[in-house]
Design an enzyme around this catalytic site. Structure first.
Site, short mmCIF file in Angstrom:
data_model
loop_
_atom_site.label_atom_id
_atom_site.label_comp_id
_atom_site.label_asym_id
_atom_site.label_seq_id
_atom_site.Cartn_x
_atom_site.Cartn_y
_atom_site.Cartn_z
N ASN A 107 -45.26 -50.24 38.56
CA ASN A 107 -44.80 -48.84 38.54
C ASN A 107 -45.42 -47.95 39.61
O ASN A 107 -44.76 -47.03 40.11
CB ASN A 107 -45.12 -48.21 37.17
CG ASN A 107 -44.37 -48.89 36.04
OD1 ASN A 107 -43.27 -49.41 36.25
ND2 ASN A 107 -44.95 -48.92 34.86
N HIS A 157 -38.06 -50.26 32.57
CA HIS A 157 -39.51 -50.43 32.54
C HIS A 157 -40.12 -49.91 31.24
O HIS A 157 -41.14 -50.42 30.78
CB HIS A 157 -40.15 -49.76 33.76
CG HIS A 157 -40.03 -50.59 35.00
ND1 HIS A 157 -40.92 -50.53 36.03
CD2 HIS A 157 -39.11 -51.51 35.38
CE1 HIS A 157 -40.55 -51.38 37.00
NE2 HIS A 157 -39.45 -51.97 36.63
N ARG A 176 -33.83 -47.33 36.11
CA ARG A 176 -34.99 -48.22 36.17
C ARG A 176 -36.07 -47.79 35.19
O ARG A 176 -36.76 -48.65 34.60
CB ARG A 176 -35.55 -48.25 37.59
CG ARG A 176 -36.65 -49.27 37.79
CD ARG A 176 -36.95 -49.46 39.26
NE ARG A 176 -37.93 -50.51 39.47
CZ ARG A 176 -39.09 -50.31 40.10
NH1 ARG A 176 -39.40 -49.11 40.57
NH2 ARG A 176 -39.94 -51.31 40.26
N VAL A 215 -42.11 -52.84 28.27
CA VAL A 215 -43.54 -52.76 27.94
C VAL A 215 -43.67 -52.09 26.56
O VAL A 215 -43.43 -50.90 26.42
CB VAL A 215 -44.32 -51.95 29.00
CG1 VAL A 215 -45.80 -51.91 28.67
CG2 VAL A 215 -44.09 -52.54 30.39
N THR A 243 -22.34 -51.29 49.06
CA THR A 243 -22.02 -49.97 48.48
C THR A 243 -23.28 -49.43 47.78
O THR A 243 -23.40 -49.49 46.56
CB THR A 243 -20.87 -50.08 47.46
OG1 THR A 243 -21.19 -51.13 46.52
CG2 THR A 243 -19.53 -50.39 48.11
N HIS A 273 -29.18 -53.56 40.38
CA HIS A 273 -29.55 -53.46 41.80
C HIS A 273 -28.33 -53.23 42.70
O HIS A 273 -28.40 -53.40 43.90
CB HIS A 273 -30.34 -54.69 42.25
CG HIS A 273 -31.71 -54.78 41.63
ND1 HIS A 273 -32.56 -55.85 41.78
CD2 HIS A 273 -32.40 -53.89 40.84
CE1 HIS A 273 -33.69 -55.63 41.12
NE2 HIS A 273 -33.62 -54.46 40.53
N THR A 274 -27.23 -52.84 42.11
CA THR A 274 -26.07 -52.35 42.86
C THR A 274 -26.30 -50.91 43.32
O THR A 274 -25.51 -50.36 44.09
CB THR A 274 -24.80 -52.42 41.98
OG1 THR A 274 -23.72 -51.81 42.69
CG2 THR A 274 -24.94 -51.64 40.67
C1 HEM Z 1 -34.74 -59.30 36.93
C2 HEM Z 1 -35.92 -58.81 37.20
C3 HEM Z 1 -36.12 -57.61 38.07
C4 HEM Z 1 -36.98 -57.52 39.12
C5 HEM Z 1 -37.89 -58.62 39.64
C6 HEM Z 1 -36.84 -56.20 39.68
C7 HEM Z 1 -37.55 -55.73 40.76
C8 HEM Z 1 -37.34 -54.53 41.39
C9 HEM Z 1 -38.06 -54.07 42.54
C10 HEM Z 1 -39.19 -54.82 43.24
C11 HEM Z 1 -37.55 -52.86 42.88
C12 HEM Z 1 -38.03 -51.98 44.03
C13 HEM Z 1 -39.33 -51.32 43.61
C14 HEM Z 1 -40.08 -50.64 44.71
O1 HEM Z 1 -39.52 -50.37 45.77
O2 HEM Z 1 -41.25 -50.37 44.49
C15 HEM Z 1 -36.51 -52.55 41.94
C16 HEM Z 1 -35.74 -51.41 41.95
C17 HEM Z 1 -34.79 -51.11 41.00
N1 HEM Z 1 -34.54 -51.82 39.84
FE1 HEM Z 1 -35.17 -53.66 39.44
N2 HEM Z 1 -35.90 -55.52 38.96
C18 HEM Z 1 -35.45 -56.32 37.96
C19 HEM Z 1 -34.55 -55.97 36.98
C20 HEM Z 1 -33.99 -54.72 36.84
C21 HEM Z 1 -33.24 -54.28 35.69
C22 HEM Z 1 -33.01 -55.11 34.43
C23 HEM Z 1 -32.85 -53.01 35.95
C24 HEM Z 1 -32.06 -52.07 35.08
C25 HEM Z 1 -31.22 -52.45 34.14
C26 HEM Z 1 -33.32 -52.67 37.27
C27 HEM Z 1 -33.06 -51.50 37.92
C28 HEM Z 1 -33.56 -51.17 39.17
C29 HEM Z 1 -33.10 -50.02 39.93
C30 HEM Z 1 -31.96 -49.11 39.55
C31 HEM Z 1 -33.90 -49.97 41.09
C32 HEM Z 1 -33.87 -48.89 42.19
C33 HEM Z 1 -34.72 -47.72 41.72
C34 HEM Z 1 -34.79 -46.56 42.68
O3 HEM Z 1 -34.09 -46.52 43.68
O4 HEM Z 1 -35.59 -45.66 42.38
N3 HEM Z 1 -34.03 -53.72 37.76
N4 HEM Z 1 -36.41 -53.58 41.02
#
Ligand code: HEM
Ligand SMILES: *[C@@H]1O[C@H](CO)[C@@H](O)[C@H](O)[C@H]1NC(C)=O
Ligand SMILES: *[C@@H]1O[C@H](CO)[C@@H](O)[C@H](O)[C@H]1NC(C)=O
Length: 334
Positions: free
Chosen positions: A107, A79, A75, A83, A257, A207-208
């Site tokens: 963030n 991010h 993630r 930006v 999973t 988000h897998t």
């Molecule tokens: C399509 C638009 C996207 C939205 C609206 C979004 C939104 C979010 C949100 C709200 C969370 C949880 C944050 C929190 O708990 O504060 C999250 C977690 C995460 N996002 Fe996304 N995301 C998007 C795209 C992506 C992309 C493109 C990636 C990477 C290629 C990604 C990777 C992740 C990962 C791996 C997590 C878990 C992080 C952790 O456990 O520390 N996301 N995302």
């Protein structure tokens, strides 16, 4: 695939070979020094041949220690890239005189993994001081994380340089879409970075793995109707309403999973078990339904398309040549 060497066929004549070599050479001259100066997989071949090994060893032990950290590192790369480009800007700490990306809304209290990045940087500095950028470290660590958690492998392009500044306002400007986004906002935000709707859907497959805080999905599990009711009830148990208490309680983004990088995220969407509003909106009768269906049925297509999309994501507005710097400490400009 530009990343893979194409073999000369045995029928190619020597003169053809010379012509092709000459034109490739001309193309290289044309592109070098222009703003199209680009990344390559062998950028550190001479200057830091062991960079990949160094990064991998730290990522491996960090994931062995806490599986979620792989998600957090992936993630960070996203991010960073959305930006002002993939320039390591998300890693800069706020200073009294300038507020950076870390505490911006998408963030703050949310992105993590900075200590692991510090550990990677120290390891890399110990093998080749002053050579490898923090922006590249994020790209390599993201690639390694996906691989270690069971996802596809790819050759990661490097050669990015680091920004000297980080912008709080840019990070807050909506370039990173919020989880409350409409489908068209998600599509537009990725389009603004040169990524298609399909790229957006396949990258959302990240988000897998990983987890989200209750505050990011509370409204969905209490108020939305396109959600499996037993899934919603289950999620409500650790995410109380009304707002205020339990905001930081975590739930897995992939209920099936949660710590394996696979295509189950898409199967969840088919059964209305997407955790975030922005996940389920990808399969809600709109223009992206067909991508979700395809990735749920064909894990190989998900892997292949994820790889090409994340490589494109890693190309967004990179600093190369003599722009930016190679930060000594990822948390502050030199
Ligand atoms: C399509 C638009 C996207 C939205 C609206 C979004 C939104 C979010 C949100 C709200 C969370 C949880 C944050 C929190 O708990 O504060 C999250 C977690 C995460 N996002 Fe996304 N995301 C998007 C795209 C992506 C992309 C493109 C990636 C990477 C290629 C990604 C990777 C992740 C990962 C791996 C997590 C878990 C992080 C952790 O456990 O520390 N996301 N995302
Ligand atoms: C960021 O989170 C901290 C708590 O971790 C909080 O004190 C601060 O006000 C937040 N900053 C912004 C800009 O929301
Ligand atoms: C459900 O929606 C209503 C109306 O928008 C809102 O006031 C309420 O806070 C929402 N409930 C939750 C738990 O988010």
């Amino acid at each position: 695939m530009a990343l893979y060497k194409t073999k000369m066929t045995s029928s190619s004549s020597p003169s053809m070979f010379v012509n092709i070599t000459t034109s490739l050479f001309l193309v290289m001259i044309l592109f070098s020094g222009s703003s199209l100066a680009s990344l390559s997989t062998n950028f550190y071949h001479k200057t830091c041949p062991n960079v990949f090994e160094a990064v991998n060893s730290v990522v491996k032990s960090a994931i062995a220690n806490e599986r979620r950290i792989g998600a957090s590192l992936l993630r960070l790369h996203f991010h960073d890239c959305f930006v002002n480009g993939c320039d390591g800007s998300i890693l800069l700490d706020d200073t009294p005189s300038s507020r950076g990306e870390k505490t911006a809304a998408p963030n703050n209290r949310s992105v993590r993994g900075f200590n692991v990045v510090d550990d990677i940087k120290s390891k890399v500095e110990s093998v080749c001081p002053g050579v490898v950028s923090c922006a590249d470290i994020l790209a390599i660590a993201a690639r390694d994380s996906v691989d270690i958690l069971g996802g596809p492998e790819w050759k990661v392009k490097v050669g990015r340089r680091d920004s000297k500044t980080s912008s709080f306002s840019a990070a807050n400007s909506g370039v990173i879409p919020p989880p409350t986004s409409t489908l068209s906002n998600l599509i537009n935000r990725f389009q603004a970075k040169g990524l298609s709707a399909k790229d957006m859907v396949v990258l959302s497959g990240a988000h897998t793995i990983g987890a989200a805080r209750c505050v990011t999905f509370r409204n969905r599990i209490y108020n939305e109707t396109n959600i499996d009711s037993s899934f919603a009830k289950n999620r409500q148990r650790n995410c109380p309403a009304p707002a205020g208490s339990g905001d930081n309680n975590l739930a897995a983004l992939d209920v099936t999973t949660p710590t394996t990088f696979d295509n189950k995220y898409y199967n969840n969407l088919l059964s209305k078990k997407g955790l975030l509003h922005s996940d389920q909106i990808l399969y809600n009768g709109g223009s992206t339904d067909s991508f979700v269906e395809a990735y749920s049925k064909k894990p190989e297509d998900f892997s292949e398309d994820f790889v090409s999309a994340i490589i494109r994501m890693g190309d967004i507005d990179v600093l190369t040549g003599s722009s930016g710097e190679i930060r000594r400490n990822c948390r502050k400009a030199n």
